[in-house]
Write a protein that holds these residues in place. Structure first.
Motif, PDB file in Angstrom:
ATOM      1  N   ASN A  23      75.815  46.216  14.685  1.00 27.28           N
ATOM      2  CA  ASN A  23      74.527  45.521  14.623  1.00 27.28           C
ATOM      3  C   ASN A  23      74.074  45.286  13.189  1.00 27.28           C
ATOM      4  O   ASN A  23      73.481  44.248  12.889  1.00 27.28           O
ATOM      5  CB  ASN A  23      73.470  46.302  15.408  1.00 27.28           C
ATOM      6  CG  ASN A  23      73.580  46.053  16.880  1.00 27.28           C
ATOM      7  OD1 ASN A  23      73.338  44.955  17.342  1.00 27.28           O
ATOM      8  ND2 ASN A  23      73.982  47.061  17.621  1.00 27.28           N
ATOM      9  N   ALA A  43      71.793  36.730  14.226  1.00 28.08           N
ATOM     10  CA  ALA A  43      71.469  37.691  15.278  1.00 28.08           C
ATOM     11  C   ALA A  43      69.960  37.937  15.288  1.00 28.08           C
ATOM     12  O   ALA A  43      69.325  37.927  14.226  1.00 28.08           O
ATOM     13  CB  ALA A  43      72.195  38.995  15.024  1.00 28.08           C
ATOM     14  N   PRO A  44      69.364  38.158  16.455  1.00 26.66           N
ATOM     15  CA  PRO A  44      67.935  38.486  16.498  1.00 26.66           C
ATOM     16  C   PRO A  44      67.682  39.793  15.742  1.00 26.66           C
ATOM     17  O   PRO A  44      68.237  40.842  16.086  1.00 26.66           O
ATOM     18  CB  PRO A  44      67.656  38.658  17.986  1.00 26.66           C
ATOM     19  CG  PRO A  44      68.786  37.999  18.696  1.00 26.66           C
ATOM     20  CD  PRO A  44      69.954  38.050  17.780  1.00 26.66           C
ATOM     21  N   GLY A  46      65.032  41.859  15.246  1.00 31.86           N
ATOM     22  CA  GLY A  46      64.347  42.988  15.885  1.00 31.86           C
ATOM     23  C   GLY A  46      65.253  43.757  16.825  1.00 31.86           C
ATOM     24  O   GLY A  46      65.323  44.996  16.779  1.00 31.86           O
ATOM     25  N   ARG A  47      65.962  43.045  17.672  1.00 31.42           N
ATOM     26  CA  ARG A  47      66.862  43.694  18.621  1.00 31.42           C
ATOM     27  C   ARG A  47      68.029  44.368  17.904  1.00 31.42           C
ATOM     28  O   ARG A  47      68.430  45.470  18.252  1.00 31.42           O
ATOM     29  CB  ARG A  47      67.376  42.670  19.622  1.00 31.42           C
ATOM     30  CG  ARG A  47      68.295  43.287  20.665  1.00 31.42           C
ATOM     31  CD  ARG A  47      68.779  42.278  21.651  1.00 31.42           C
ATOM     32  NE  ARG A  47      69.631  41.296  20.978  1.00 31.42           N
ATOM     33  CZ  ARG A  47      69.975  40.150  21.508  1.00 31.42           C
ATOM     34  NH1 ARG A  47      69.546  39.801  22.696  1.00 31.42           N
ATOM     35  NH2 ARG A  47      70.752  39.320  20.848  1.00 31.42           N
ATOM     36  N   SER A  48      68.569  43.713  16.884  1.00 36.10           N
ATOM     37  CA  SER A  48      69.704  44.274  16.166  1.00 36.10           C
ATOM     38  C   SER A  48      69.325  45.544  15.409  1.00 36.10           C
ATOM     39  O   SER A  48      70.081  46.518  15.408  1.00 36.10           O
ATOM     40  CB  SER A  48      70.274  43.243  15.187  1.00 36.10           C
ATOM     41  OG  SER A  48      70.778  42.143  15.898  1.00 36.10           O
ATOM     42  N   THR A  50      66.819  47.559  16.168  1.00 33.57           N
ATOM     43  CA  THR A  50      66.548  48.590  17.177  1.00 33.57           C
ATOM     44  C   THR A  50      67.851  49.202  17.693  1.00 33.57           C
ATOM     45  O   THR A  50      67.977  50.427  17.785  1.00 33.57           O
ATOM     46  CB  THR A  50      65.747  47.992  18.349  1.00 33.57           C
ATOM     47  OG1 THR A  50      64.529  47.446  17.851  1.00 33.57           O
ATOM     48  CG2 THR A  50      65.455  49.041  19.398  1.00 33.57           C
ATOM     49  N   MET A  51      68.825  48.372  18.002  1.00 34.47           N
ATOM     50  CA  MET A  51      70.103  48.882  18.500  1.00 34.47           C
ATOM     51  C   MET A  51      70.860  49.647  17.429  1.00 34.47           C
ATOM     52  O   MET A  51      71.565  50.616  17.724  1.00 34.47           O
ATOM     53  CB  MET A  51      70.958  47.737  19.037  1.00 34.47           C
ATOM     54  CG  MET A  51      70.425  47.163  20.306  1.00 34.47           C
ATOM     55  SD  MET A  51      70.352  48.459  21.567  1.00 34.47           S
ATOM     56  CE  MET A  51      69.685  47.580  22.916  1.00 34.47           C
TER      57      MET A  51
END
Length: 69
Positions: A23, A43-44, A46-48, A50-51
């Motif tokens: 990520n 890649a998004p 926020g999601r990346s 967080t992961m």
């Protein structure tokens, strides 16, 4: 048994580290070319992030379990 009693900790370490590194690399080095029309440019974030944090926590937990046990 392969890797002894610590098989689960080794698997969590491998998956957590891969999740974290993958990520972070998706944010730092996005793909140069699109493979399909539906691919995103980046890649998004926020999601990346967080992961990556979840993967880092899992990897640290696994390392602590391996060191302790």
């Amino acid at each position: 048994m392969f890797l002894g009693q610590d098989l689960l900790a080794w698997l969590v370490l491998a998956l957590g580290a891969a999740m974290c590194v993958g990520n972070l690399l998706a944010i730092v080095r996005p793909p140069v070319t699109k493979r399909e029309a539906t691919d995103l440019e980046r890649a998004p974030a926020g999601r990346s992030i967080t992961m990556a944090i979840v993967g880092g926590i899992a990897a640290m937990w696994a390392v602590a379990s391996l060191i302790r046990g």
